[in-house]
Structures are given as structure tokens and as C-alpha cells.
Motif scaffolding. Structure first.
Motif, PDB file in Angstrom:
ATOM      1  N   ALA A  33      31.565  50.993  43.313  1.00  0.00           N
ATOM      2  CA  ALA A  33      30.903  49.755  43.731  1.00  0.00           C
ATOM      3  C   ALA A  33      31.734  49.116  44.828  1.00  0.00           C
ATOM      4  CB  ALA A  33      30.729  48.790  42.553  1.00  0.00           C
ATOM      5  N   ASP A  35      31.439  45.617  48.099  1.00  0.00           N
ATOM      6  CA  ASP A  35      30.577  44.663  48.792  1.00  0.00           C
ATOM      7  C   ASP A  35      29.724  45.414  49.815  1.00  0.00           C
ATOM      8  OD1 ASP A  35      31.701  44.043  51.792  1.00  0.00           O
ATOM      9  OD2 ASP A  35      33.290  44.695  50.430  1.00  0.00           O
ATOM     10  N   ALA A  95      29.861  50.310  37.669  1.00  0.00           N
ATOM     11  CA  ALA A  95      29.436  49.560  38.861  1.00  0.00           C
ATOM     12  C   ALA A  95      28.857  48.211  38.456  1.00  0.00           C
ATOM     13  CB  ALA A  95      28.421  50.372  39.652  1.00  0.00           C
ATOM     14  N   ALA A  96      28.011  48.206  37.425  1.00  0.00           N
ATOM     15  CA  ALA A  96      27.417  46.944  36.958  1.00  0.00           C
ATOM     16  C   ALA A  96      28.496  46.001  36.439  1.00  0.00           C
ATOM     17  CB  ALA A  96      26.389  47.234  35.873  1.00  0.00           C
ATOM     18  N   HIS A  99      30.485  44.523  39.452  1.00  0.00           N
ATOM     19  CA  HIS A  99      29.724  43.460  40.122  1.00  0.00           C
ATOM     20  C   HIS A  99      29.756  42.176  39.294  1.00  0.00           C
ATOM     21  CE1 HIS A  99      27.883  45.117  43.764  1.00  0.00           C
ATOM     22  NE2 HIS A  99      27.776  46.270  43.127  1.00  0.00           N
ATOM     23  N   ASP A 100      29.586  42.289  37.983  1.00  0.00           N
ATOM     24  CA  ASP A 100      29.581  41.098  37.135  1.00  0.00           C
ATOM     25  C   ASP A 100      30.952  40.422  37.123  1.00  0.00           C
ATOM     26  OD1 ASP A 100      26.949  41.428  36.501  1.00  0.00           O
ATOM     27  OD2 ASP A 100      27.312  42.428  34.577  1.00  0.00           O
ATOM     28  N   VAL A 102      33.227  40.481  39.578  1.00  0.00           N
ATOM     29  CA  VAL A 102      33.412  39.828  40.880  1.00  0.00           C
ATOM     30  C   VAL A 102      32.586  38.549  40.948  1.00  0.00           C
ATOM     31  CG1 VAL A 102      33.022  40.084  43.364  1.00  0.00           C
ATOM     32  CG2 VAL A 102      34.045  41.963  42.065  1.00  0.00           C
ATOM     33  N   ASP A 103      31.368  38.595  40.429  1.00  0.00           N
ATOM     34  CA  ASP A 103      30.544  37.380  40.394  1.00  0.00           C
ATOM     35  C   ASP A 103      31.201  36.317  39.521  1.00  0.00           C
ATOM     36  OD1 ASP A 103      28.705  38.637  41.995  1.00  0.00           O
ATOM     37  OD2 ASP A 103      27.327  39.131  40.360  1.00  0.00           O
ATOM     38  N   SER A 108      31.968  36.549  44.998  1.00  0.00           N
ATOM     39  CA  SER A 108      30.735  37.036  45.626  1.00  0.00           C
ATOM     40  C   SER A 108      30.203  36.034  46.650  1.00  0.00           C
ATOM     41  CB  SER A 108      29.662  37.301  44.557  1.00  0.00           C
ATOM     42  OG  SER A 108      30.086  38.284  43.650  1.00  0.00           O
ATOM     43  N   TRP A 131      35.389  43.688  48.834  1.00  0.00           N
ATOM     44  CA  TRP A 131      35.998  44.281  47.653  1.00  0.00           C
ATOM     45  C   TRP A 131      35.444  45.674  47.399  1.00  0.00           C
ATOM     46  CZ3 TRP A 131      33.036  45.683  43.360  1.00  0.00           C
ATOM     47  CH2 TRP A 131      31.715  45.206  43.351  1.00  0.00           C
ATOM     48  N   ILE A 148      39.645  47.246  40.633  1.00  0.00           N
ATOM     49  CA  ILE A 148      38.895  46.392  41.554  1.00  0.00           C
ATOM     50  C   ILE A 148      39.870  45.749  42.516  1.00  0.00           C
ATOM     51  CG2 ILE A 148      37.351  44.398  41.733  1.00  0.00           C
ATOM     52  CD1 ILE A 148      36.417  45.056  38.878  1.00  0.00           C
TER      53      ILE A 148
END
Length: 553
Positions: A33, A35, A95-96, A99-100, A102-103, A108, A131, A148
């Protein structure tokens, strides 16, 4: 389980993640994953060094473009791992999760266009950070994980906030466990997390030839000294007597009020070019801060003055001001007295509700301290006693505000301070001769009963993993220790008289309560037994004696 580090060199981090790793554990490193600016040009192919450095340059581009410097380093690195028993996830699942995370950490892009009343609008919100998430083989301990890497300079040149990022990452990790159906980490949910050992600490220990990193070794020594000590001054003397360097932290502008402390392992005399590494009490564990330790000691003006004098002497490297109990052997009759008191404590704990976290944490702290004191005195390297102490210590980790409440008015806490602390005093004296192995076996059984009570509380609270760790320590680790002591039934072969009746009473008390330790377990083949734990003739004031044949029977 998130582990966060900061640095300056994005290229160095990506090159490491692409490389073989410390133990050649990095296999098939690839992106899962990232950006949009990065993922538009790169896929999930196995990374080579040149590709890794190119990705690092893209991540670092906003910082170089705007000429922004970030105090503490612009590279935010989080390794997010699972327990080995959870197996491995797919790249899509990681990957999911990435993303979560980083959010959740606020890295993000959340900009949006807002129209004004006059028809004109503007962008509001924060630009995103660049990222990537890199995955490779499992760790040397079998943990599936993802790395990450985030540049803390956003696309518009502003800096991302990392204030309180470690507690925030723990909170987000708990949310991810529930969202993605992963095992919920009990220690986080219950607020009992303890500090882990960092890779740099492990590397330092290996370089020095130590069998264990300094932090857990120091925590165990400090916990044992604190539990065996009757007051703060004795605590300082026991630390120094155990070979530790001590350094007080004074209240600002004062030299007669100590607010905290730090300790370090003493370096060998022939050490050249190295300095001691100091750890504050709070960096060892939550229950080892000076305010928490002071809860187990009397608070008197005279005691405070004596403590300051010993702290000052320790800082200067001078002799102790007023040596005390740590220099003398406890009276033989104390073994039976404290054995009875620990047995009585086990009965009193039956009345303590599961919800009284403060009391149970205090009991766990004291019991862990007793095993730690024993371990420090008789185990040349960390063994079963150390493992038991560490398992129980994890039940003593509470947030500061939780230690100020008790549903029972503090009575069981006071009992733990008098009985278990007395047991720790005796166990800390074993290297100086001790009372004899039968008495040690009795006290071991009583302390195991208290550990079983702590186990039952975790089980009742739904903390199955924590309960399982304690059960494993008692069944497996303490079995090795009990196997090196005479079985309690051996007391029936001793000579008649007052001594026999006293020992029979001690054995009767030792059998009070249910404890998951067999009466006469067999030690695992090849397990070393410290000399001071090996069965033999009872010495130093016992009224009855046993021979080697008696012990075998």
C-alpha cells in the motif's frame, strides 16, 4: 502491536527494509500500500535496492522541495505486527490495515472544497503525507508484520503532528483489531501493557555478551529490592548492595526532596569506552516509579530524611549512611511466620472483588517482587523464578489514576505489604545461607497459591490470555523449582518432637487452597538447578533434619 521509531534518512530506512535484515528474515520485500503519488508508479513487485531508493526519494520530495526541517526527524516508521499464533494475513488485508492506520494517525489527505455564499470556494483540511507500507517475511519470532514509512512533511509543505503518537497508535491498533476481526490485545484493552525490549537494547546486550537486555534485568532487580525493603532508605541500600548504580532526581531547586530515580547496571572494571545506560523507574515499568513504590512503605518525616541521606550517598558513591536489615540474616522462625501470613492472605483475597483492580495489581506487584528477589539471589541467569516474576509483573501494570482506587478500603493491600514483603525479605537472604529447603518449599507453595488467585481474577474478568500466561508460569516454570526442593510429603519422615509438629503444621498450611502445581514434580531433563535450590540437609536452626534418602522418599 505497533512499534514506532523516528529518523532522518528515508533512504536508509527503505534500503534496510529491502535488504536481508538482521537475521536474513527479509524475504521478497514488496509494497502492499501507499499514497497515490507513489502507488501510481510502483506495484507489488519485489523491491531491489535502486527501486527502494527511488521510492524513498519520492517520499522525501515535499521536504526537499519546501526546505522543511522537522525536529526529531522527518521519517515516521511504524512496524505493525501480529502474534505468531495468529498466522499470516493476505497482502490485501495488510493494505486495508495500513490505510486505516494512516487515516487514524491523521496522515491522510482530508482536503475538500467548500463553496462560499458568493459562489467562490476554497480548499479546507490537511494535505496528505507521502507514505508506503512494505511487507516481507515474518520476523525471527514468527510474527507476520508490515512496515509503514511516512514522511512527516505534507504535500503542501506543512508538518504533520506526531504529538502523543504512541498512545494514539495503541488506540488505533485496538480499533483495527476489532474492525478486521483480529485478536484483541488484552493488555491494551485492560490498560496493563508493559514496555517491550527494543532491538537496539537486544543488540547492546549481545555485544556485551549479556544473556538478557538491561531493561528487564533492571526491572526485576528493582522490583525484588523494593518488595524486600521495609522503607525507602532500605530500598536504596538494597539496590546498591545488588551492584546497581543509583541516581536520584530532585524536585526543581531542591537537593533534599527526591521525586524520582534512575538506575544502571555497573560496567565491568575492564570496560573501556562505554558508559552506563540509565533507566528511570517509569521506563522500567509502570509499577516501578518512585510514587508507586512509596505506596508500599510507611510515610514518616524520619523515614523521608533517612531516604534522602541514602540517595545522596548513592549519588556520590559513598558508603551507606545507616546499614539495616539487608546486612543481617533473618531469624529462622520467620519462615513459618511469613508462611502462615501468606496463607492467610490467600484466604483474605477470596473477599476481594474482581473489579478492585488497584488491590489486585498491588498483590501482583508484591508477589512478583518476591519471586524476583528469589531469582536475583539464586539464578545465575534468568530461569523459572525470573519467568514467574515477569509473568506476574504484567498484572501489576495500571494507569496512574487506577492505583488511587480500591473497593475494599485497602485492607488486602496492607496484608500484601506485610506478608508477601516478609516472604521477599526471606527469599532475598537465601544466598547468605537461608533457612533450609523444606521451608523454601512451603513458602513456594504459598506464593503459588497467591499466584493462582491472581490467575483466577484474570479468568473471571475474561482476560484469558493473561490468565494463561500465569498458569503456564506456575505449572511449567515453578514445577522446575519445586522439583529441586524436597517434596512436602518428605516432612513426614523427620524426627519426632516439637520441630516435627511445627513442620507438619507448615505442610498443612501449604496445602491450603487449590494450586496448579503437582506435589512432587519431575524436573525437565537437562534443566540446570542453582546450587542454593538443590535438595540436601536442612541447616541454620531448623528443629529437624532430613537426609538425602529422606528427600528421595
Amino acid at each position: 502491536m505497533p512499534n514506532i521509531t523516528r529518523g532522518e534518512r528515508m533512504g536508509g530506512l527503505l534500503a534496510y527494509l529491502q535488504g536481508p535484515g538482521r537475521a536474513n528474515e527479509h524475504t521478497e520485500p514488496h509494497l502492499v500500500a501507499g499514497d497515490p503519488a507513489v502507488m501510481a508508479w510502483h506495484d507489488d513487485a519485489v523491491l531491489g535496492r535502486s527501486t527502494a531508493l527511488a521510492i524513498a526519494a519520492e517520499l522525501d520530495h515535499p521536504r526537499r522541495l519546501f526546505g522543511v526541517e522537522v525536529a526529531g526527524g522527518s521519517v515516521w516508521h511504524c512496524s505493525l505486527s501480529l502474534r505468531a499464533e495468529e498466522g499470516q494475513l493476505s497482502d490485501e488485508k495488510w493494505a486495508a490495515i495500513a490505510h486505516d492506520l494512516v487515516d487514524g494517525m491523521g496522515f491522510s489527505d482530508d482536503t475538500r472544497y467548500v463553496a462560499g455564499p458568493d459562489g467562490h470556494g476554497e480548499l479546507v483540511g490537511r494535505a496528505g503525507c507521502r507514505w508506503v507500507a512494505v511487507r516481507h517475511g515474518v520476523s525471527t519470532n514468527g510474527n507476520d508484520h508490515v512496515h509503514i514509512a511516512v514522511s512527516l512533511v505534507r504535500e503542501d509543505g506543512t508538518k504533520a503532528s506526531v504529538w502523543n503518537d504512541r498512545p494514539r497508535a495503541q488506540r488505533v491498533a485496538g480499533e483495527l483489531e476489532r474492525k478486521h476481526g483480529l485478536e484483541v490485545l488484552e493488555s491494551r484493552a485492560a490498560g496493563r501493557g508493559s514496555r517491550g525490549v527494543k532491538p537496539a537494547e537486544v543488540a547492546t546486550a549481545a555485544r556485551r555478551g549479556d544473556v538478557e537486555a538491561a531493561r528487564p534485568a533492571l526491572a526485576r532487580m528493582v522490583r525484588g529490592c523494593a518488595t524486600a525493603a521495609a522503607d525507602e532508605a532500605e530500598f536504596v541500600r538494597r539496590l546498591r548492595r545488588g551492584g546497581l548504580l543509583v541516581r536520584p532526581r530532585y524536585v526543581a531547586g531542591r537537593d533534599d526532596v527526591v521525586a524520582g530515580y534512575s538506575v544502571a547496571l555497573r560496567l565491568p572494571a575492564n570496560t573501556v569506552g562505554q558508559r552506563p545506560v540509565w533507566y528511570g523507574g517509569g521506563h522500567l515499568d509502570r509499577d516501578l516509579t518512585l510514587p508507586r513504590l512509596r505506596q508500599g512503605w510507611p510515610d514518616t518525616p524520619t523515614g523521608a530524611g533517612d531516604a534522602v541521606a541514602e540517595w545522596n550517598a548513592g549519588r556520590r558513591g559513598a558508603r551507606p549512611v545507616r546499614p539495616g536489615r539487608e546486612t543481617v540474616e533473618p531469624a529462622p522462625e520467620l519462615w513459618q511466620q511469613y508462611g502462615r501470613e501468606v496463607a492467610a492472605l490467600r484466604e483474605r483475597l477470596r473477599l476481594v472483588p474482581v473489579t478492585d483492580r488497584a488491590t489486585w495489581a498491588h498483590v501482583a506487584h508484591e508477589t512478583a517482587g518476591a519471586f524476583a528477589a528469589w531469582s536475583v539471589r539464586v539464578e545465575p541467569v534468568p530461569g523459572p523464578l525470573a519467568a514467574t516474576a515477569d509473568a506476574l509483573a504484567r498484572s501489576a501494570q495500571l494507569r496512574a489514576f487506577e492505583t488511587r482506587t480500591s473497593d475494599t478500603g485497602g485492607a488486602p493491600v496492607a496484608a500484601a505489604s506485610s506478608s508477601v514483603k516478609g516472604a521477599a525479605l526471606l527469599l532475598a537472604s537465601i544466598a547468605h545461607g537461608g533457612q533450609g529447603t523444606v521451608a523454601q518449599a512451603v513458602l513456594l507453595r504459598q506464593l503459588a497459591n497467591v499466584a493462582k488467585a491472581i490467575h483466577d481474577v484474570h479468568q473471571a474478568a475474561g482476560e484469558a490470555r493473561r490468565a494463561g500466561e500465569i498458569a503456564a508460569a506456575v505449572r511449567t516454570q515453578l514445577r522446575l523449582v519445586e522439583g529441586s526442593l524436597p517434596a512436602l510429603v518428605a516432612a513426614g519422615h523427620m524426627q519426632a518432637g516439637a520441630g516435627e509438629r511445627a513442620e507438619h503444621e507448615a505442610v498443612r498450611l501449604a496445602r491450603t487452597g487449590q494450586v496448579p502445581v503437582e506435589t512432587a514434580p519431575v524436573r525437565a531433563a537437562g534443566s540446570p538447578v542453582p546450587r542454593s535450590l538443590r535438595p540436601g540437609r536442612v541447616e541454620h536452626g531448623t528443629a529437624a533434619r532430613t537426609t538425602g534418602d529422606d528427600v528421595e522418599r
